[in-house]
Design an enzyme around this catalytic site. Structure first.
Site, short mmCIF file in Angstrom:
data_model
loop_
_atom_site.label_atom_id
_atom_site.label_comp_id
_atom_site.label_asym_id
_atom_site.label_seq_id
_atom_site.Cartn_x
_atom_site.Cartn_y
_atom_site.Cartn_z
N GLY A 15 0.24 -0.65 -4.87
CA GLY A 15 -1.09 -1.22 -4.68
C GLY A 15 -1.98 -0.91 -5.85
N ASN A 60 -0.72 2.69 6.10
CA ASN A 60 0.16 1.74 5.42
C ASN A 60 0.90 0.97 6.51
OD1 ASN A 60 3.32 1.97 3.67
ND2 ASN A 60 1.82 0.34 3.62
N GLY A 61 0.78 -0.34 6.47
CA GLY A 61 1.46 -1.17 7.46
C GLY A 61 0.58 -2.32 7.86
N TYR A 104 12.70 -5.19 -3.26
CA TYR A 104 11.66 -5.47 -4.23
C TYR A 104 10.62 -4.37 -4.39
CZ TYR A 104 7.09 -7.34 -5.64
OH TYR A 104 5.87 -7.50 -6.22
N CYS A 106 0.81 -1.23 0.00
CA CYS A 106 0.00 0.00 0.00
C CYS A 106 0.84 1.29 0.00
CB CYS A 106 -0.96 0.10 1.18
SG CYS A 106 -2.13 -1.27 1.24
P1 AMP Z 1 7.59 -16.81 -6.51
O1 AMP Z 1 7.23 -17.14 -7.89
O2 AMP Z 1 6.47 -17.12 -5.55
O3 AMP Z 1 8.89 -17.39 -6.05
O4 AMP Z 1 7.73 -15.23 -6.40
C1 AMP Z 1 8.91 -14.58 -6.82
C2 AMP Z 1 8.54 -13.35 -7.58
O5 AMP Z 1 7.57 -12.59 -6.88
C3 AMP Z 1 9.75 -12.44 -7.78
O6 AMP Z 1 9.81 -12.12 -9.15
C4 AMP Z 1 9.47 -11.21 -6.94
O7 AMP Z 1 9.80 -10.02 -7.64
C5 AMP Z 1 7.99 -11.25 -6.68
N1 AMP Z 1 7.65 -10.91 -5.28
C6 AMP Z 1 8.42 -10.94 -4.19
N2 AMP Z 1 7.73 -10.60 -3.08
C7 AMP Z 1 6.49 -10.32 -3.48
C8 AMP Z 1 5.29 -9.91 -2.82
N3 AMP Z 1 5.27 -9.68 -1.51
N4 AMP Z 1 4.17 -9.74 -3.57
C9 AMP Z 1 4.20 -9.97 -4.90
N5 AMP Z 1 5.28 -10.36 -5.57
C10 AMP Z 1 6.42 -10.54 -4.90
#
Ligand code: AMP
Length: 456
Positions: free
Chosen positions: A28, A102-103, A243, A2
């Site tokens: 978001g 946010n949090g 990220y 968010c």
């Molecule tokens: P996965 O396929 O589940 O291993 O997710 C890895 C991918 O999700 C990477 O490309 C990250 O950039 C992205 N990612 C990491 N953390 C999050 C998050 N909290 N929400 C959405 N995407 C994420």
């Protein structure tokens, strides 16, 4: 996750809030909203959808006043109701109030049960509604004292902007987990936003980060008043740098892109690969891949093209076309990849689904070897401070070693950045929040406590 924004003393506060939320769309995409106050009334407009779709010139014009608070809501599993959009508005003893948050509050269930026992009723799952109830039910007189009463009762990660008809209150938790910056608008007035990329779009001058444990009070005709409510114990979130935040943002004086470059360089030192080419997973791995390639002295290529126009796909792919979702989004440049040993860099590995599909895609494109490198440590614990993560059981690194994961995703090798390497890249001047990697729930809560069910 968010985004929040607060604008005070602007000629057209809703427009400033709109562009700020537009710049922070990456934080978001599920819902967005703005409320404004004109001294007499608070007006709210919020809806599911992206910022540019939700607001029209007519809606922005209907939101009159010089103070605005706004929010972008991140979509979290199992809680996709329009009612969960923010700002949360209420009429109460002292008049009207509107809040954005946010949090994630780690004690939200306990707080809610206590409120329900005392007769409170709720319309959503959002912890922001707890906050509004705590303010409304406080026995203190003035709003500022009611807000203080409320913040002593909540625990976890929060950045809040609270709007009354004439004032705006901004509060950051004492750990400063989520980012929040203060800026000055060119034509007079003030702005606070989750990320400084919002200031760049609206032409605001960055003043400073809001301090952990600080409350800022904005009142017409006065400079913002600062009050240190809690002793700061600064733990900015490492995942914002890894990220979540936009690469052009500056958090705690550190540019996100440069930090990602550094993580990539550190990754090359810790877990090099004998390859012909370094490729990023676009867009999340670009900066780290650049750093990794620099560190190794190997060519960097944007060897995977990302289609930016993919929304959600509602048609579930069948088994035969199970890669459809990822293929709609990512496509390899075969001419670059065929016959090469490639390193593919992503910022993080969560469930391992994306990497498995990407490795397969690269092998199908003719890569001789695929070496996966992750510019973050292994994620072993769910974050409870505002980054949406699946349960501990769903995190692949909880159950498998890097070697086992490499086999599962079909990569020739897999390497992660070490926790020490991450700290080194971010700078040893801070105790970063590393909860996803080391399981240190310093701000309360545990792997089992509630996550971001109401959006983060
Ligand atoms: P996965 O396929 O589940 O291993 O997710 C890895 C991918 O999700 C990477 O490309 C990250 O950039 C992205 N990612 C990491 N953390 C999050 C998050 N909290 N929400 C959405 N995407 C994420």
């Amino acid at each position: 996750m968010c985004a929040i924004v607060g604008v005070f003393g602007a000629k057209k506060a809703s427009t400033v809030a709109y562009y700020s939320l537009f710049a922070m769309q990456h934080r978001g995409q599920e819902a967005t909203g703005i409320s404004t106050s004109n001294g007499e009334h608070i007006a709210v407009y919020k809806k599911r959808g992206m910022v540019s779709d939700v607001f029209s010139q007519a809606t922005l014009d209907s939101l009159d006043g010089t103070c605005a608070v706004g929010h972008n809501r991140y979509s979290t599993a199992g809680s996709e109701s329009a009612g969960d959009a923010q700002p949360v508005f209420a009429k109460y003893k002292l008049g009207e109030i509107s809040i954005v948050h946010n949090g994630n509050l780690v004690n939200k269930n306990e707080v809610r049960s206590r409120l329900i026992d005392r007769g409170a009723i709720f319309q959503t799952d959002m912890d922001t509604e707890n906050i509004i109830h705590l303010i409304a039910k406080s026995q203190n007189g003035a709003l500022v004292d009611r807000i203080k009463d409320m913040i002593y009762k909540i625990e976890g990660a929060y950045c809040l902007a609270i709007q009354s008809r004439s004032k705006m209150f901004v509060i950051r938790d004492r750990f400063g987990i989520r980012p929040l910056s203060l800026g000055r608008l060119k034509d007079g007035g003030w702005i606070v936003a989750s990320e400084t990329c919002a200031f760049d779009l609206v032409g605001a001058e960055f003043i400073r980060d809001v301090r952990p444990g600080e409350m800022l009070i904005f009142e017409e005709g006065k400079e913002p008043h600062s009050e240190q409510i809690f002793e700061p114990d600064y733990h900015p979130c490492a995942f914002e740098y890894i990220y979540f935040a936009r690469p052009d943002s500056i958090i705690d004086g550190k540019n996100v892109y440069q930090k990602r470059l550094q993580m990539g360089r550190q990754l090359a030192k810790e877990t090099p690969a004998d390859v012909d080419l370094v490729l990023p997973v676009p867009d999340s791995g670009v900066a780290a891949a650049r750093g990794f390639a620099d560190g190794l002295g190997v060519p960097f290529e944007m060897g995977i093209v990302r289609n930016h126009y993919v929304g959600r796909t509602f048609i579930e792919p069948t088994q035969e076309i199970r890669d459809l979702k990822v293929k709609m989004k990512l496509s390899p440049i075969k001419h670059l990849i065929r016959g090469k040993r490639v390193a593919i860099i992503d910022d993080s590995l969560v469930r391992g689904t994306t990497s498995k599909q990407i490795v397969r895609m690269l092998k199908e494109a003719g890569a001789k070897e695929v070496h996966m490198r992750i510019a973050a440590p292994e994620i072993k614990y769910p974050c409870r401070y505002g980054i949406d993560t699946p349960t501990k059981q769903e995190l692949i690194s909880t159950s498998y070693t890097p070697e086992e994961i490499a086999e599962k995703i079909g990569a020739d090798s897999l390497g992660f950045l070490s926790i020490e390497g991450l700290k080194e890249s971010l700078g040893t001047d801070r105790n970063y929040s590393l909860v996803s990697f080391d399981g240190d729930y310093f701000a309360g809560g545990s792997a089992e406590s509630p996550g971001c069910a109401g959006g983060c």
